[in-house]
Design a protein around this motif. Structure first.
Motif, PDB file in Angstrom:
ATOM      1  N   MET A   8       0.459  -1.119   0.312  1.00 41.19           N
ATOM      2  CA  MET A   8       0.528   0.037   0.120  1.00 41.19           C
ATOM      3  C   MET A   8       0.778   1.224   0.270  1.00 41.19           C
ATOM      4  N   THR A   9       0.963   2.032  -1.169  1.00 37.30           N
ATOM      5  CA  THR A   9       1.240   3.421  -1.398  1.00 37.30           C
ATOM      6  C   THR A   9       1.042   4.476   0.067  1.00 37.30           C
ATOM      7  N   PHE A  10       2.015   5.235   0.023  1.00 32.58           N
ATOM      8  CA  PHE A  10       1.121   6.870   1.260  1.00 32.58           C
ATOM      9  C   PHE A  10       0.844   6.914   0.652  1.00 32.58           C
ATOM     10  N   ILE A  11       0.121   7.632  -0.346  1.00 32.89           N
ATOM     11  CA  ILE A  11      -1.572   7.989  -0.537  1.00 32.89           C
ATOM     12  C   ILE A  11      -2.048   7.551  -0.373  1.00 32.89           C
ATOM     13  N   GLU A  12      -1.822   6.117  -0.645  1.00 31.27           N
ATOM     14  CA  GLU A  12      -3.105   5.408  -0.230  1.00 31.27           C
ATOM     15  C   GLU A  12      -3.482   4.865   1.511  1.00 31.27           C
ATOM     16  N   ARG A  13      -2.709   4.732   2.203  1.00 32.32           N
ATOM     17  CA  ARG A  13      -2.113   4.918   3.801  1.00 32.32           C
ATOM     18  C   ARG A  13      -3.330   6.160   4.509  1.00 32.32           C
ATOM     19  N   LEU A  14      -3.001   7.265   3.195  1.00 29.59           N
ATOM     20  CA  LEU A  14      -3.680   8.598   4.096  1.00 29.59           C
ATOM     21  C   LEU A  14      -5.098   8.731   3.527  1.00 29.59           C
ATOM     22  N   ARG A  15      -5.282   8.019   2.506  1.00 29.71           N
ATOM     23  CA  ARG A  15      -6.708   8.017   2.113  1.00 29.71           C
ATOM     24  C   ARG A  15      -7.908   7.162   2.633  1.00 29.71           C
ATOM     25  N   GLU A  16      -7.468   6.040   3.052  1.00 34.13           N
ATOM     26  CA  GLU A  16      -7.571   5.064   4.987  1.00 34.13           C
ATOM     27  C   GLU A  16      -8.122   5.761   5.396  1.00 34.13           C
ATOM     28  N   ARG A  17      -6.726   6.271   6.074  1.00 35.36           N
ATOM     29  CA  ARG A  17      -6.976   6.744   6.915  1.00 35.36           C
ATOM     30  C   ARG A  17      -7.854   7.694   7.724  1.00 35.36           C
ATOM     31  N   TRP A  18      -8.395   8.429   6.428  1.00 35.95           N
ATOM     32  CA  TRP A  18      -8.964   9.530   6.659  1.00 35.95           C
ATOM     33  C   TRP A  18     -10.760   9.051   5.931  1.00 35.95           C
ATOM     34  N   GLY A  19     -10.437   7.796   5.522  1.00 40.54           N
ATOM     35  CA  GLY A  19     -11.807   7.528   5.038  1.00 40.54           C
ATOM     36  C   GLY A  19     -11.977   7.039   4.310  1.00 40.54           C
ATOM     37  N   GLY A  20     -11.142   6.834   3.699  1.00 36.78           N
ATOM     38  CA  GLY A  20     -11.202   6.001   2.005  1.00 36.78           C
ATOM     39  C   GLY A  20     -11.855   6.844   1.075  1.00 36.78           C
ATOM     40  N   CYS A  21     -12.293   8.409   0.962  1.00 38.79           N
ATOM     41  CA  CYS A  21     -12.558   8.464  -0.088  1.00 38.79           C
ATOM     42  C   CYS A  21     -12.543  10.114  -0.439  1.00 38.79           C
ATOM     43  N   LEU A  22     -10.942  10.020   0.470  1.00 36.13           N
ATOM     44  CA  LEU A  22     -10.457  11.244   0.254  1.00 36.13           C
ATOM     45  C   LEU A  22      -9.333  11.310  -1.033  1.00 36.13           C
ATOM     46  N   ARG A  23     -10.064  12.519  -1.489  1.00 38.06           N
ATOM     47  CA  ARG A  23      -9.420  13.571  -2.821  1.00 38.06           C
ATOM     48  C   ARG A  23      -8.690  14.838  -2.513  1.00 38.06           C
ATOM     49  N   PRO A  24      -7.636  14.854  -2.363  1.00 35.16           N
ATOM     50  CA  PRO A  24      -6.499  16.082  -2.164  1.00 35.16           C
ATOM     51  C   PRO A  24      -7.312  17.220  -3.327  1.00 35.16           C
ATOM     52  N   GLU A  25      -7.093  18.220  -3.489  1.00 32.80           N
ATOM     53  CA  GLU A  25      -7.905  19.409  -4.301  1.00 32.80           C
ATOM     54  C   GLU A  25      -6.793  20.167  -4.419  1.00 32.80           C
ATOM     55  N   LEU A  26      -6.611  20.365  -5.853  1.00 25.78           N
ATOM     56  CA  LEU A  26      -5.679  21.879  -5.882  1.00 25.78           C
ATOM     57  C   LEU A  26      -6.505  22.281  -6.970  1.00 25.78           C
ATOM     58  N   ARG A  27      -6.381  23.572  -6.411  1.00 25.79           N
ATOM     59  CA  ARG A  27      -6.988  24.739  -7.198  1.00 25.79           C
ATOM     60  C   ARG A  27      -6.234  26.011  -7.185  1.00 25.79           C
TER      61      ARG A  27
END
Length: 63
Positions: free
Chosen positions: A1-20
């Motif tokens: 599991m990658t670092f980003i996948e672990r972070l998404r899992e930690r914050w609810g599994g559906c977390l998508r970072p946003e850059l505007r």
């Protein structure tokens, strides 16, 4: 599991970072005495958020 996948899992599994990147018409002076245009780069994700404003300091508004 990658670092980003672990972070998404930690914050609810559906977390998508946003850059505007926007051209903002309401960037205010630090002393709240004027506003003007600037570029705004915003990031939100993983429980963090930050904004970077790039542009000239707006002129002073005389009340």
């Amino acid at each position: 599991m990658t670092f980003i996948e672990r972070l998404r899992e930690r914050w609810g599994g559906c977390l998508r970072p946003e850059l505007r990147i926007d051209r903002d018409n309401t960037t205010e002076r630090w002393d709240l005495r004027g506003e003007g245009r600037a570029w705004c780069i915003c990031f939100e994700g993983f429980g963090l958020s930050w904004s970077l404003f790039i542009g000239p300091t707006p002129d002073v508004r005389h009340d």
